[in-house]
Design a protein around this motif. Structure first.
Motif, PDB file in Angstrom:
ATOM      1  N   VAL A 108       0.765  -1.280  -0.023  1.00  0.00           N
ATOM      2  CA  VAL A 108       0.057  -0.062   0.153  1.00  0.00           C
ATOM      3  C   VAL A 108       0.744   1.348   0.045  1.00  0.00           C
ATOM      4  N   CYS A 109       0.806   2.088  -1.122  1.00  0.00           N
ATOM      5  CA  CYS A 109       1.746   3.041  -1.181  1.00  0.00           C
ATOM      6  C   CYS A 109       0.779   4.192  -0.845  1.00  0.00           C
ATOM      7  N   ALA A 110       1.041   4.871   0.663  1.00  0.00           N
ATOM      8  CA  ALA A 110       0.209   6.111   0.963  1.00  0.00           C
ATOM      9  C   ALA A 110       1.119   7.276   1.226  1.00  0.00           C
ATOM     10  N   ALA A 111       2.390   7.065   0.877  1.00  0.00           N
ATOM     11  CA  ALA A 111       3.241   8.194   0.909  1.00  0.00           C
ATOM     12  C   ALA A 111       2.852   9.357   0.011  1.00  0.00           C
ATOM     13  N   ALA A 112       3.274  10.635   0.331  1.00  0.00           N
ATOM     14  CA  ALA A 112       3.198  11.732  -0.612  1.00  0.00           C
ATOM     15  C   ALA A 112       4.602  11.947  -1.139  1.00  0.00           C
ATOM     16  N   VAL A 167       7.810  13.205  -3.126  1.00  0.00           N
ATOM     17  CA  VAL A 167       8.025  14.621  -3.672  1.00  0.00           C
ATOM     18  C   VAL A 167       8.299  13.920  -5.194  1.00  0.00           C
ATOM     19  N   ASP A 168       7.373  14.583  -6.007  1.00  0.00           N
ATOM     20  CA  ASP A 168       8.032  14.157  -7.610  1.00  0.00           C
ATOM     21  C   ASP A 168       9.070  14.526  -8.076  1.00  0.00           C
ATOM     22  N   TRP A 169       9.430  15.795  -7.783  1.00  0.00           N
ATOM     23  CA  TRP A 169      10.846  16.128  -8.304  1.00  0.00           C
ATOM     24  C   TRP A 169      11.937  16.423  -7.311  1.00  0.00           C
ATOM     25  N   GLU A 222      13.138  14.193 -12.115  1.00  0.00           N
ATOM     26  CA  GLU A 222      12.047  13.410 -11.437  1.00  0.00           C
ATOM     27  C   GLU A 222      12.446  12.370 -10.616  1.00  0.00           C
ATOM     28  N   ASN A 223      11.970  12.115  -9.586  1.00  0.00           N
ATOM     29  CA  ASN A 223      12.106  10.946  -8.811  1.00  0.00           C
ATOM     30  C   ASN A 223      11.527   9.524  -9.286  1.00  0.00           C
ATOM     31  N   PRO A 224      12.269   8.526  -8.741  1.00  0.00           N
ATOM     32  CA  PRO A 224      11.475   7.211  -9.154  1.00  0.00           C
ATOM     33  C   PRO A 224      10.021   7.137  -8.684  1.00  0.00           C
ATOM     34  N   ASP A 225       9.261   6.530  -9.122  1.00  0.00           N
ATOM     35  CA  ASP A 225       7.946   6.350  -8.945  1.00  0.00           C
ATOM     36  C   ASP A 225       7.743   4.830  -8.162  1.00  0.00           C
ATOM     37  N   ILE A 226       7.799   5.015  -6.791  1.00  0.00           N
ATOM     38  CA  ILE A 226       7.944   3.699  -6.315  1.00  0.00           C
ATOM     39  C   ILE A 226       6.698   2.742  -6.280  1.00  0.00           C
ATOM     40  N   LEU A 227       5.772   3.265  -6.712  1.00  0.00           N
ATOM     41  CA  LEU A 227       4.563   2.428  -6.924  1.00  0.00           C
ATOM     42  C   LEU A 227       4.492   1.699  -8.205  1.00  0.00           C
ATOM     43  N   ALA A 228       4.970   2.594  -9.116  1.00  0.00           N
ATOM     44  CA  ALA A 228       5.200   1.970 -10.732  1.00  0.00           C
ATOM     45  C   ALA A 228       6.214   0.939 -10.427  1.00  0.00           C
ATOM     46  N   VAL A 255      -1.950  -1.322  -3.902  1.00  0.00           N
ATOM     47  CA  VAL A 255      -3.014  -0.267  -3.634  1.00  0.00           C
ATOM     48  C   VAL A 255      -2.297   1.009  -3.656  1.00  0.00           C
ATOM     49  N   GLY A 256      -2.540   1.973  -4.457  1.00  0.00           N
ATOM     50  CA  GLY A 256      -2.208   3.232  -4.245  1.00  0.00           C
ATOM     51  C   GLY A 256      -3.062   4.165  -3.916  1.00  0.00           C
ATOM     52  N   PHE A 257      -2.709   5.504  -3.644  1.00  0.00           N
ATOM     53  CA  PHE A 257      -3.437   6.476  -3.147  1.00  0.00           C
ATOM     54  C   PHE A 257      -3.480   7.557  -4.412  1.00  0.00           C
ATOM     55  N   ALA A 258      -4.505   8.269  -4.690  1.00  0.00           N
ATOM     56  CA  ALA A 258      -4.265   9.246  -5.687  1.00  0.00           C
ATOM     57  C   ALA A 258      -4.865  10.573  -5.072  1.00  0.00           C
ATOM     58  N   ALA A 259      -3.908  11.591  -4.618  1.00  0.00           N
ATOM     59  CA  ALA A 259      -4.358  12.952  -4.272  1.00  0.00           C
ATOM     60  C   ALA A 259      -4.597  13.849  -5.256  1.00  0.00           C
ATOM     61  N   GLU A 260      -6.042  14.358  -5.338  1.00  0.00           N
ATOM     62  CA  GLU A 260      -6.194  14.933  -6.519  1.00  0.00           C
ATOM     63  C   GLU A 260      -7.143  16.215  -6.112  1.00  0.00           C
ATOM     64  N   THR A 261      -6.971  17.458  -6.731  1.00  0.00           N
ATOM     65  CA  THR A 261      -7.545  18.593  -6.320  1.00  0.00           C
ATOM     66  C   THR A 261      -9.137  18.626  -7.095  1.00  0.00           C
ATOM     67  N   ALA A 312      -7.104   6.679 -14.484  1.00  0.00           N
ATOM     68  CA  ALA A 312      -5.673   6.730 -15.370  1.00  0.00           C
ATOM     69  C   ALA A 312      -4.470   6.429 -14.689  1.00  0.00           C
ATOM     70  N   LYS A 313      -4.360   6.839 -13.468  1.00  0.00           N
ATOM     71  CA  LYS A 313      -3.231   6.109 -12.560  1.00  0.00           C
ATOM     72  C   LYS A 313      -3.311   4.492 -12.419  1.00  0.00           C
ATOM     73  N   LEU A 314      -4.431   4.092 -12.236  1.00  0.00           N
ATOM     74  CA  LEU A 314      -4.710   2.546 -11.920  1.00  0.00           C
ATOM     75  C   LEU A 314      -3.990   1.914 -13.317  1.00  0.00           C
ATOM     76  N   LYS A 323      -1.965   3.439 -15.755  1.00  0.00           N
ATOM     77  CA  LYS A 323      -0.526   3.681 -15.687  1.00  0.00           C
ATOM     78  C   LYS A 323       0.557   3.237 -14.779  1.00  0.00           C
ATOM     79  N   LYS A 324       0.137   3.026 -13.745  1.00  0.00           N
ATOM     80  CA  LYS A 324       0.703   2.304 -12.555  1.00  0.00           C
ATOM     81  C   LYS A 324       0.669   0.726 -12.335  1.00  0.00           C
ATOM     82  N   ASN A 325      -0.398   0.412 -13.243  1.00  0.00           N
ATOM     83  CA  ASN A 325      -0.222  -1.224 -13.092  1.00  0.00           C
ATOM     84  C   ASN A 325      -0.622  -1.567 -11.577  1.00  0.00           C
TER      85      ASN A 325
HETATM   86  N1  CTP Z   1       3.898   7.412  -5.828  1.00  0.00           N
HETATM   87  C1  CTP Z   1       5.061   6.740  -5.575  1.00  0.00           C
HETATM   88  N2  CTP Z   1       6.106   7.278  -5.861  1.00  0.00           N
HETATM   89  C2  CTP Z   1       6.157   8.540  -6.700  1.00  0.00           C
HETATM   90  C3  CTP Z   1       5.118   9.169  -6.773  1.00  0.00           C
HETATM   91  C4  CTP Z   1       3.700   8.646  -6.463  1.00  0.00           C
HETATM   92  O1  CTP Z   1       4.918   5.689  -5.013  1.00  0.00           O
HETATM   93  N3  CTP Z   1       7.362   8.883  -7.122  1.00  0.00           N
HETATM   94  C5  CTP Z   1       2.609   6.898  -5.413  1.00  0.00           C
HETATM   95  C6  CTP Z   1       1.929   7.511  -4.264  1.00  0.00           C
HETATM   96  O2  CTP Z   1       2.514   6.849  -3.045  1.00  0.00           O
HETATM   97  C7  CTP Z   1       0.531   7.169  -4.457  1.00  0.00           C
HETATM   98  C8  CTP Z   1       0.274   7.074  -5.950  1.00  0.00           C
HETATM   99  O3  CTP Z   1       1.801   6.866  -6.553  1.00  0.00           O
HETATM  100  O4  CTP Z   1       0.098   5.837  -4.162  1.00  0.00           O
HETATM  101  C9  CTP Z   1      -0.108   8.355  -6.578  1.00  0.00           C
HETATM  102  O5  CTP Z   1       0.545   9.336  -6.240  1.00  0.00           O
HETATM  103  P1  CTP Z   1       0.074  10.918  -7.035  1.00  0.00           P
HETATM  104  O6  CTP Z   1       1.087  11.841  -6.655  1.00  0.00           O
HETATM  105  O7  CTP Z   1      -1.400  10.909  -6.651  1.00  0.00           O
HETATM  106  O8  CTP Z   1       0.524  10.678  -8.546  1.00  0.00           O
HETATM  107  P2  CTP Z   1       1.691  10.923  -9.569  1.00  0.00           P
HETATM  108  O9  CTP Z   1       1.774   9.911 -10.267  1.00  0.00           O
HETATM  109  O10 CTP Z   1       2.664  11.385  -8.743  1.00  0.00           O
HETATM  110  O11 CTP Z   1       1.011  11.936 -10.486  1.00  0.00           O
HETATM  111  P3  CTP Z   1       0.671  13.625  -9.788  1.00  0.00           P
HETATM  112  O12 CTP Z   1       1.269  13.971  -8.763  1.00  0.00           O
HETATM  113  O13 CTP Z   1       1.130  14.273 -11.230  1.00  0.00           O
HETATM  114  O14 CTP Z   1      -0.759  13.672  -9.978  1.00  0.00           O
END
Ligand code: CTP
Ligand code: CA
Length: 225
Positions: A95-99, A101-103, A126-132, A145-151, A160-162, A164-166
């Motif tokens: 379960v990836c609940a961490a926020a 930092v993307d960059w 760009e940082n590595p995407d842990i979930l992907a 399981v991922g979380f998607a924080a959206e506004t 779309a994230k489901l 893209k991130k498999n």
């Molecule tokens: N996540 C992750 N590693 C990252 C970025 C995101 O593991 N580098 C995970 C988060 O923990 C969450 C999911 O991916 O479970 C979606 O994160 P989110 O920030 O909503 O999506 P992003 O793919 O980063 O897209 P954006 O921030 O542009 O909406």
């Protein structure tokens, strides 16, 4: 602690949960981070552990107490978080609940930047995407399981994230300032999967965690491995 085994439906399963923000250094005293309290991720780790899963919580810096019955690995950066997750593999449940930092700053300065002269440019990579990464590697956990924080357009972005991130499920939540999600005790989420969208009522983060753990139990009880 003295619960009979029948009450531990996830006994024998291993879980990894990410939680909290990451911090990406600019120099030894400054960093980029984000608004994440770690409350939801910590609650998920606690709920999975209560259901009997052997649970590793990989967490960025938070003010949350360590959940009982959970092995905690503390990290700062996204790259450390990924390495800690890879170290904790194999797992049945992620379960990836961490926020995360993307960059991150492309080159963290080895010494404190001084305020003489013009403001330094901040070049980001760009940082590595842990979930992907965990969803695509060999030995993929059975349930991711991922979380998607959206506004805005919360569910559409989550769908779309489901893909893209498999991952298997996404808990999509509204983090617009009006929602009060960040730092608050409540969360309103939608469970998005290949089967469709389930709207959950406004719940405490602990209740969201309990409901997720119950769904995980159901998933494995209904013949999924
Ligand atoms: N996540 C992750 N590693 C990252 C970025 C995101 O593991 N580098 C995970 C988060 O923990 C969450 C999911 O991916 O479970 C979606 O994160 P989110 O920030 O909503 O999506 P992003 O793919 O980063 O897209 P954006 O921030 O542009 O909406
Ligand atoms: Ca992101």
């Amino acid at each position: 602690t003295d619960k009979p085994l029948a009450d531990l439906p996830l006994a024998g399963r291993r879980a990894i949960v990410t939680s909290g923000p990451t911090r990406e250094p600019i120099d030894p005293v400054r960093y980029i981070a984000n608004r994440s309290s770690g409350k939801q991720g910590h609650a998920v780790a606690a709920a999975l552990a209560r259901a009997g899963a052997e649970t590793v919580l990989v967490s960025g810096p938070t003010g949350e107490p360590d959940p009982p019955g959970v092995a905690i690995v503390r990290v700062e950066t996204a790259r450390e978080m990924l390495a800690a997750c890879e170290q904790a593999m194999p797992a049945d449940i992620v379960v990836c609940a961490a926020a995360v930092v993307d960059w991150r700053p492309a080159d963290a300065a080895p010494a404190k930047l001084k305020k003489n002269g013009p403001a330094p440019p901040l070049l980001l990579v760009e940082n590595p995407d842990i979930l992907a990464t965990l969803s695509s590697g060999p030995g993929r956990p059975a349930l991711i399981v991922g979380f998607a924080a959206e506004t805005n357009d919360v569910v559409a972005y989550a769908q779309a994230k489901l893909k893209k991130k498999n991952c298997d499920w996404i808990l999509a939540n509204d983090v617009s300032p009006a929602s009060g999600t960040f730092g608050g005790e409540h969360n309103t989420v939608h469970l998005v999967s290949a089967d469709g969208v389930e709207d959950w009522p406004r719940l405490t983060k602990r209740e969201v965690a309990e409901r997720l753990a119950a769904r995980v139990v159901d998933h494995f009880a209904t013949g999924n491995r």
